[in-house]
Every structure is written in C-alpha cells, then in structure tokens.
Scaffold this active site. Structure first.
Site, PDB file in Angstrom:
ATOM      1  N   LYS A  13       0.831  -1.210   0.000  1.00 28.64           N
ATOM      2  CA  LYS A  13       0.000   0.000   0.000  1.00 28.64           C
ATOM      3  C   LYS A  13       0.865   1.259   0.000  1.00 28.64           C
ATOM      4  O   LYS A  13       0.625   2.170  -0.776  1.00 28.64           O
ATOM      5  CB  LYS A  13      -0.910   0.050   1.247  1.00 28.64           C
ATOM      6  CG  LYS A  13      -1.946  -1.041   1.334  1.00 28.64           C
ATOM      7  CD  LYS A  13      -2.935  -0.792   2.471  1.00 28.64           C
ATOM      8  CE  LYS A  13      -2.315  -0.747   3.847  1.00 28.64           C
ATOM      9  NZ  LYS A  13      -1.698  -2.012   4.310  1.00 28.64           N
ATOM     10  N   ARG A  88      -9.582   1.238   9.062  1.00 24.75           N
ATOM     11  CA  ARG A  88      -9.202  -0.155   9.302  1.00 24.75           C
ATOM     12  C   ARG A  88     -10.297  -0.907  10.059  1.00 24.75           C
ATOM     13  O   ARG A  88     -10.128  -2.092  10.353  1.00 24.75           O
ATOM     14  CB  ARG A  88      -7.928  -0.190  10.137  1.00 24.75           C
ATOM     15  CG  ARG A  88      -6.652  -0.474   9.321  1.00 24.75           C
ATOM     16  CD  ARG A  88      -5.507  -0.354  10.294  1.00 24.75           C
ATOM     17  NE  ARG A  88      -4.339  -1.089   9.984  1.00 24.75           N
ATOM     18  CZ  ARG A  88      -3.224  -0.532   9.485  1.00 24.75           C
ATOM     19  NH1 ARG A  88      -3.195   0.719   9.154  1.00 24.75           N
ATOM     20  NH2 ARG A  88      -2.152  -1.264   9.330  1.00 24.75           N
ATOM     21  N   ARG A 122      11.266  -6.917   5.092  1.00 26.40           N
ATOM     22  CA  ARG A 122      11.185  -5.469   4.829  1.00 26.40           C
ATOM     23  C   ARG A 122      12.194  -4.687   5.681  1.00 26.40           C
ATOM     24  O   ARG A 122      12.335  -4.920   6.875  1.00 26.40           O
ATOM     25  CB  ARG A 122       9.768  -4.968   5.148  1.00 26.40           C
ATOM     26  CG  ARG A 122       9.626  -3.464   5.009  1.00 26.40           C
ATOM     27  CD  ARG A 122       8.213  -3.021   4.828  1.00 26.40           C
ATOM     28  NE  ARG A 122       7.391  -3.225   6.012  1.00 26.40           N
ATOM     29  CZ  ARG A 122       6.090  -2.933   6.063  1.00 26.40           C
ATOM     30  NH1 ARG A 122       5.471  -2.468   4.990  1.00 26.40           N
ATOM     31  NH2 ARG A 122       5.399  -3.146   7.161  1.00 26.40           N
ATOM     32  N   ARG A 153      11.459  -2.504  10.997  1.00 26.09           N
ATOM     33  CA  ARG A 153      10.422  -1.960  11.860  1.00 26.09           C
ATOM     34  C   ARG A 153      10.183  -2.916  13.012  1.00 26.09           C
ATOM     35  O   ARG A 153      10.133  -4.134  12.824  1.00 26.09           O
ATOM     36  CB  ARG A 153       9.113  -1.786  11.060  1.00 26.09           C
ATOM     37  CG  ARG A 153       8.960  -0.407  10.481  1.00 26.09           C
ATOM     38  CD  ARG A 153       7.796  -0.321   9.533  1.00 26.09           C
ATOM     39  NE  ARG A 153       6.515  -0.753  10.080  1.00 26.09           N
ATOM     40  CZ  ARG A 153       5.350  -0.580   9.470  1.00 26.09           C
ATOM     41  NH1 ARG A 153       5.303   0.020   8.286  1.00 26.09           N
ATOM     42  NH2 ARG A 153       4.226  -0.997  10.004  1.00 26.09           N
ATOM     43  N   ARG A 164      -0.793  -8.767  13.585  1.00 25.08           N
ATOM     44  CA  ARG A 164      -1.227  -7.752  12.607  1.00 25.08           C
ATOM     45  C   ARG A 164      -2.090  -8.388  11.519  1.00 25.08           C
ATOM     46  O   ARG A 164      -3.081  -7.803  11.083  1.00 25.08           O
ATOM     47  CB  ARG A 164      -0.008  -7.069  11.991  1.00 25.08           C
ATOM     48  CG  ARG A 164       0.732  -6.226  13.020  1.00 25.08           C
ATOM     49  CD  ARG A 164       2.084  -5.791  12.520  1.00 25.08           C
ATOM     50  NE  ARG A 164       1.995  -4.878  11.410  1.00 25.08           N
ATOM     51  CZ  ARG A 164       2.953  -4.729  10.494  1.00 25.08           C
ATOM     52  NH1 ARG A 164       4.054  -5.449  10.555  1.00 25.08           N
ATOM     53  NH2 ARG A 164       2.798  -3.867   9.525  1.00 25.08           N
TER      54      ARG A 164
HETATM   55  P1  AMP Z   1       0.880   0.528   9.096  1.00 28.64           P
HETATM   56  O1  AMP Z   1       2.122   1.332   8.919  1.00 28.64           O
HETATM   57  O2  AMP Z   1      -0.259   1.004   8.252  1.00 28.64           O
HETATM   58  O3  AMP Z   1       1.126  -0.954   8.963  1.00 28.64           O
HETATM   59  O4  AMP Z   1       0.400   0.771  10.615  1.00 28.64           O
HETATM   60  C1  AMP Z   1       1.228   0.444  11.709  1.00 28.64           C
HETATM   61  C2  AMP Z   1       0.411   0.367  12.975  1.00 28.64           C
HETATM   62  O5  AMP Z   1      -0.200   1.647  13.243  1.00 28.64           O
HETATM   63  C3  AMP Z   1      -0.736  -0.619  12.968  1.00 28.64           C
HETATM   64  O6  AMP Z   1      -0.336  -1.946  13.261  1.00 28.64           O
HETATM   65  C4  AMP Z   1      -1.623  -0.035  14.086  1.00 28.64           C
HETATM   66  O7  AMP Z   1      -1.078  -0.312  15.362  1.00 28.64           O
HETATM   67  C5  AMP Z   1      -1.479   1.458  13.852  1.00 28.64           C
HETATM   68  N1  AMP Z   1      -2.498   1.967  12.911  1.00 28.64           N
HETATM   69  C6  AMP Z   1      -2.285   2.547  11.697  1.00 28.64           C
HETATM   70  N2  AMP Z   1      -3.437   2.904  11.121  1.00 28.64           N
HETATM   71  C7  AMP Z   1      -4.415   2.546  11.974  1.00 28.64           C
HETATM   72  C8  AMP Z   1      -5.848   2.628  11.950  1.00 28.64           C
HETATM   73  N3  AMP Z   1      -6.502   3.157  10.900  1.00 28.64           N
HETATM   74  N4  AMP Z   1      -6.527   2.140  13.025  1.00 28.64           N
HETATM   75  C9  AMP Z   1      -5.906   1.629  14.084  1.00 28.64           C
HETATM   76  N5  AMP Z   1      -4.559   1.494  14.164  1.00 28.64           N
HETATM   77  C10 AMP Z   1      -3.813   1.957  13.134  1.00 28.64           C
END
Ligand code: AMP
Length: 206
Positions: A13, A88, A122, A153, A164
């Site tokens: 994404k 989400r 990654r 990360r 996740r």
């Molecule tokens: P990402 O970089 O999109 O994989 O997001 C990393 C982490 O941020 C996720 O595992 C959640 O802990 C938090 N996070 C990001 N976006 C959201 C969202 N829309 N709702 C809840 N948690 C989020």
C-alpha cells in the site's frame, strides 16, 4: 480525487500510494507513518499509541478518527487525499463518511504466505523512508538510494506479524463488503511487479 488504499500489512500500500498520490496530485496520508512520527516526537497521541503499535494491535478508533479528522481539515486536502491504512474498522469507515466520503477504494490483494516473506524481509531507510526487501540489498544496513541507515520496523518481527495479520482479517476485511456494497471497490492483484500493480491500479480507477 478522494481515495482509500485497503489491504493487509505488506501488500504494498505504501509503495503504491506514493506513486498514485503523485499521479493524482493529492496528499498521501499514512496513519501508520503519522503514529510512528508521533511516537518519535513523544506527543500525547504517540505516547498513547505506542503500546498498540509495539503489540501489532489496532489503536482505538477514537484516537485514529480524531487524528484523521484534523489532518483532512488541512488546506492540502481540499483537492482530495489518498488515505493509506485508514479506515481499518467499519466504525472508522462510518466516521470517514461523516467527515469526507471517499470516491473510490483500492483493495490490494496478496496471499498471507507472500505477506510473511515481504514483512519479515522489509527494511526501511531512516533517512529517506524508502522501503526495500533485505534480499535486494547489497549491504543489509545501507540504503541503496541515499546511503542512510536501514532498519527493521519493530512490528515487522515474526512474533508481531501474526497479530497484525489477524487484526486485518478480523477487523479490516469486513470493509471489503462495506465498500463493495457502496459500489466503490476496485480490486487489484498485488502479487506482481511494482510497475504492473501501479498500472493496474490506474486502469481499475479509470
Ligand atoms: P501501518 O504502517 O499502516 O502498517 O500501521 C502500523 C500500525 O499503526 C498498525 O499496526 C496499528 O497499530 C497502527 N495503525 C495505523 N493505522 C491505523 C488505523 N486506521 N486504526 C488503528 N490502528 C492503526
């Protein structure tokens, strides 16, 4: 153009959102990046969100929705936006409809086995934020683009990845039905070359 990118962690994404947001000249808004920056700067939101990110769990809806509401009120979102990682949950999607209803939702589909390999491999550059697969790096610690230091990360470690993926299947996947019911869903296969996925996204949006 108001766009949402939907897909499991590791679907690509972020990579695709960078190209597609530039194509449509709208800001790329990644809630994950916003949380990581808030954590780094030790803001109240960052302090609250940290334990959820560390555990691979979703941050509570109220925190995310307030953060996105504030971001979408900024001037650069007047011409539209590309949301990467939000909504989400169905409650977040309903809240977004009340703030600014999206025009289209791109779902990037990738099988779980492939996601595991992408996520464990990654690496992110701390300087330019570029992402790379470790197998493609000549030096596992150095960014091939800017020479910055690359790192893994915290939430890309195997023990957090399964949490996740579970959160995605249980809490985020219902959004596919939510948006297809509104006739806004474009499904794209994310299991091919970055350039091909990009072309397919643009084609499906047209
Ligand atoms: P990402 O970089 O999109 O994989 O997001 C990393 C982490 O941020 C996720 O595992 C959640 O802990 C938090 N996070 C990001 N976006 C959201 C969202 N829309 N709702 C809840 N948690 C989020």
């Amino acid at each position: 153009m108001k766009l949402i990118f939907l897909g499991p962690p590791g679907a690509g994404k972020g990579t695709q959102a960078a190209g597609v947001s530039a194509h449509f000249r709208v800001p790329h808004i990644s809630t994950g990046d916003m949380f990581r920056s808030a954590i780094k700067n030790e803001t109240p939101v960052g302090i609250e969100a940290k334990r959820y990110l560390d555990a691979g769990e979703l941050v509570p809806d109220s925190v995310v929705i307030d953060m996105v509401r504030e971001r979408l009120a900024m001037d650069d979102c007047k011409s539209g936006y590309l949301l990467d990682g939000f909504p989400r949950t169905v409650d977040q999607a309903v809240a977004l409809d009340g703030i600014s209803e999206p025009d289209a939702v791109v779902e990037i589909e990738v099988r779980d086995e492939k996601l595991l390999d992408r996520l464990t491999g990654r690496r992110v550059c701390g300087k330019c934020q570029g992402t790379f697969h470790v197998s493609k790096l000549a030096d596992a610690h150095t960014c091939p683009v800017c020479g910055g230091e690359v790192y893994q990360r915290e939430d890309d470690r195997p023990e957090t990845i399964s949490t996740r993926l579970r959160a995605y299947h249980e809490q985020t996947e219902p959004l596919i039905g939510y948006y297809s019911g509104k006739d806004k869903l474009c499904r794209v296969n994310g299991d091919s070359r970055v350039e091909d996925v990009f072309k397919n996204i643009l084609a499906s949006l047209e």
